[in-house]
Design a protein around this motif. Sequence first.
Motif, PDB file in Angstrom:
ATOM      1  N   ARG A   1      18.316 -22.338  40.114  1.00 49.19           N
ATOM      2  CA  ARG A   1      19.675 -22.850  40.263  1.00 49.19           C
ATOM      3  C   ARG A   1      20.707 -21.771  39.931  1.00 49.19           C
ATOM      4  O   ARG A   1      21.723 -21.600  40.620  1.00 49.19           O
ATOM      5  CB  ARG A   1      19.873 -24.048  39.335  1.00 49.19           C
TER       6      ARG A   1
ATOM      7  N   ARG B   1      21.888 -18.970  42.455  1.00 46.99           N
ATOM      8  CA  ARG B   1      22.973 -19.246  43.404  1.00 46.99           C
ATOM      9  C   ARG B   1      24.315 -18.772  42.869  1.00 46.99           C
ATOM     10  O   ARG B   1      25.246 -18.523  43.627  1.00 46.99           O
ATOM     11  CB  ARG B   1      23.023 -20.742  43.711  1.00 46.99           C
TER      12      ARG B   1
ATOM     13  N   PRO C   1      19.579 -16.065  48.352  1.00 48.62           N
ATOM     14  CA  PRO C   1      20.273 -16.630  47.215  1.00 48.62           C
ATOM     15  C   PRO C   1      19.360 -17.330  46.221  1.00 48.62           C
ATOM     16  O   PRO C   1      19.663 -17.432  45.058  1.00 48.62           O
ATOM     17  CB  PRO C   1      21.242 -17.615  47.835  1.00 48.62           C
ATOM     18  N   ALA C   2      18.220 -17.839  46.657  1.00 44.03           N
ATOM     19  CA  ALA C   2      17.326 -18.551  45.741  1.00 44.03           C
ATOM     20  C   ALA C   2      15.973 -18.697  46.354  1.00 44.03           C
ATOM     21  O   ALA C   2      15.797 -18.546  47.564  1.00 44.03           O
ATOM     22  CB  ALA C   2      17.893 -19.916  45.386  1.00 44.03           C
TER      23      ALA C   2
END
Length: 486
Positions: free
Chosen positions: A253, A256, A483-484
Amino acid sequence: MHAEVSTQSTAGGRTPTVIRVLVLATFVVILNETIMINAIPRLMTDLHVGERSAQWVSTAFMLTMAAVIPTTGWFLQRVTTRRAYSLAMGIFLVGTALSSVAPTFSVLLLGRVIQACGTAVMMPLLMTTLMTVVPEQDRGRVMGNVTLAISVAPAMGPVISGLVLQIGSWRWLFVLVLPIAAGVTWFGLRHLENVGEPQSGAIDGYSVGFAALGFGGLVYGLSKIGGGNDTEAIGIVAAGAVLIAVFAARQIRLQRTGSPLLDLRVLLIGTYTKALVLMAVAFLAMLGSMMLLPLYLQNLRGLSALETGLLVMPGGLAMGLLGPTIGKLFDRFGGRWLVIPGSIGITAALAGFTQISLHMPYGQLLALHILLMVSLAATFTPVFTLGLGALPPHLYSHGSSMLGTLQQVSAAFGTALVITVMTTRATSLVNSGHDPISAHLDGMRLAFAVSAVLALVVIVMAILLPSRAAASAHAEDHAATEPALS
């Protein structure tokens, strides 16, 4: 530590000064990690504690390393090289001084925990700086010098402590380390230069808590397996695993927003992940043998701790001294032709140990141990270099942190595995009427056999690894900039 820096020159095959300083400091702090092994009986007498309590001088060190190392990836990106070095060595010196004068066992334990906090920073700092300042074509040679430091130091620790304890108190183990560490710290602060610019970003307190409790709990639970209350130990391991899962979810999480404590995007790099698995299983096998051999030599063959240390020292020295040569061969020919034979040698050595008996010649034991250590040297230097070399520069510190964390978990798991297999088998045989010595010996053989079977995974991973990291790094770089994790 920000990775976008100009690479320091290694013209003429010279190792950058910053790496020389960090290797020297790392040697000192890792030497300290194993130097207390022979001191347990003295601690029990001098500080009036039982054997299980005295073992905590090693267990607490390992637990602290497991809890602190996951934070080093974030930390090293946010302080200068000199600040990281001065903090790590300063904390180590405080812990060493406190341990040397500890009036009670609790104070000694606190000193060991403080020492471990400093030690936890040094290895990721060394690896991250190496990957940043050393050109790709020279990394094998320089990583070989690192292997010398991290291999010889733990091999020398029990031998040095055995010699010191022959003539003095256990306190001298810290008194002797203190001026050496102080001298290395002074030398480093005189010659160390900053590498890169620190980044900004707040630390996530929840991530720190989850990492410390999760990895620390996992290692603690594993260390308790085989101690008589396995149900409690397995419960602690399970709780640690749950907290690690929560930690991982939070990192995904945070990726991000750009400020994870440990960036899990390193696991999207295929070459790095294969190297990570190979290193973990090889480290597990190595630590298992390091636990079983002293038990065999001291409990079944009647050798003293010093004699045991002297017998296994040639293997550790061979591993370290071969490191620079293996590094040069890696730079010239690539990793596969070193790692594949090395992984086969690891498996063969562990298989050879399954034939131990009460009368196996010491020369044969020495040869098997040297084969194991040399094979590990042929494996570790290329695997570290290939794995970290496959990462983009901004993930070096996180990759180093992940490697260090997994080493601690592998050490705990390897120890727990071999002890559990050995004791379960020995207990079963004793209950069925066998004499304790032959039952214990058979348990050790089975534990070595399990380690040898696990080493087959090392061979598979070795075959899957590329020979060079550069090609895979370019091909997989896009994965690490996602991003993740999905």
